[in-house]
Design a protein around this motif. Structure first.
Motif, PDB file in Angstrom:
ATOM      1  N   THR A   4       0.825  -1.212   0.000  1.00  0.00           N
ATOM      2  CA  THR A   4       0.000   0.000   0.000  1.00  0.00           C
ATOM      3  C   THR A   4       0.856   1.257   0.000  1.00  0.00           C
ATOM      4  O   THR A   4       0.463   2.269  -0.573  1.00  0.00           O
ATOM      5  N   HIS A   5       2.046   1.193   0.612  1.00  0.00           N
ATOM      6  CA  HIS A   5       2.940   2.357   0.595  1.00  0.00           C
ATOM      7  C   HIS A   5       3.419   2.658  -0.823  1.00  0.00           C
ATOM      8  O   HIS A   5       3.558   3.822  -1.211  1.00  0.00           O
ATOM      9  N   TYR A   7       1.725   1.974  -3.517  1.00  0.00           N
ATOM     10  CA  TYR A   7       0.572   2.544  -4.217  1.00  0.00           C
ATOM     11  C   TYR A   7       0.323   3.994  -3.809  1.00  0.00           C
ATOM     12  O   TYR A   7      -0.064   4.812  -4.633  1.00  0.00           O
ATOM     13  N   TYR A   8       0.541   4.323  -2.539  1.00  0.00           N
ATOM     14  CA  TYR A   8       0.399   5.714  -2.098  1.00  0.00           C
ATOM     15  C   TYR A   8       1.434   6.608  -2.769  1.00  0.00           C
ATOM     16  O   TYR A   8       1.124   7.714  -3.203  1.00  0.00           O
ATOM     17  N   LEU A   9       2.663   6.123  -2.850  1.00  0.00           N
ATOM     18  CA  LEU A   9       3.722   6.897  -3.515  1.00  0.00           C
ATOM     19  C   LEU A   9       3.403   7.096  -4.985  1.00  0.00           C
ATOM     20  O   LEU A   9       3.522   8.214  -5.513  1.00  0.00           O
ATOM     21  N   SER A  11       0.462   6.989  -6.444  1.00  0.00           N
ATOM     22  CA  SER A  11      -0.696   7.880  -6.571  1.00  0.00           C
ATOM     23  C   SER A  11      -0.296   9.330  -6.354  1.00  0.00           C
ATOM     24  O   SER A  11      -0.763  10.223  -7.056  1.00  0.00           O
ATOM     25  N   GLY A  12       0.567   9.560  -5.381  1.00  0.00           N
ATOM     26  CA  GLY A  12       1.046  10.919  -5.135  1.00  0.00           C
ATOM     27  C   GLY A  12       1.822  11.473  -6.315  1.00  0.00           C
ATOM     28  O   GLY A  12       1.648  12.640  -6.698  1.00  0.00           O
TER      29      GLY A  12
END
Length: 87
Positions: A4-5, A7-9, A11-12
């Motif tokens: 998930t980290h 994917y967060y990166l 997405s950012g």
């Protein structure tokens, strides 16, 4: 590191690039923002390849990064050419 980290990166990065494309008036900033968007997409592919243990997705991510680099080089070359019609 949890997936998930990654994917967060990604997405950012993609949202930062999208904001740059939509808000910047000049070509250089838009080109840089578009390259950031492509790097975000490649980050998703690398994270998915790590999560699924699929080595063939890394080749697709490398192809996407090569496309981003080629896009940046071609656009930089086209924008750097001076207009010589007046002289």
């Amino acid at each position: 590191m949890p997936i998930t980290h990654v994917y967060y990166l990604a997405s950012g990065l993609w949202l930062l690039g999208l904001a740059g494309v939509l808000l910047r008036p000049d070509g250089w900033a838009r080109t840089t923002a578009l390259v950031v968007m492509l790097v975000g997409a490649a980050t998703v592919l690398v994270g998915a390849a790590r999560a699924w243990a699929a080595a063939d997705i890394h080749g697709l991510a490398a192809l996407l990064l090569a496309l981003a680099g080629a896009y940046a080089v071609v656009l930089a070359t086209l924008q750097a050419a001076p207009d010589r019609e007046g002289s």
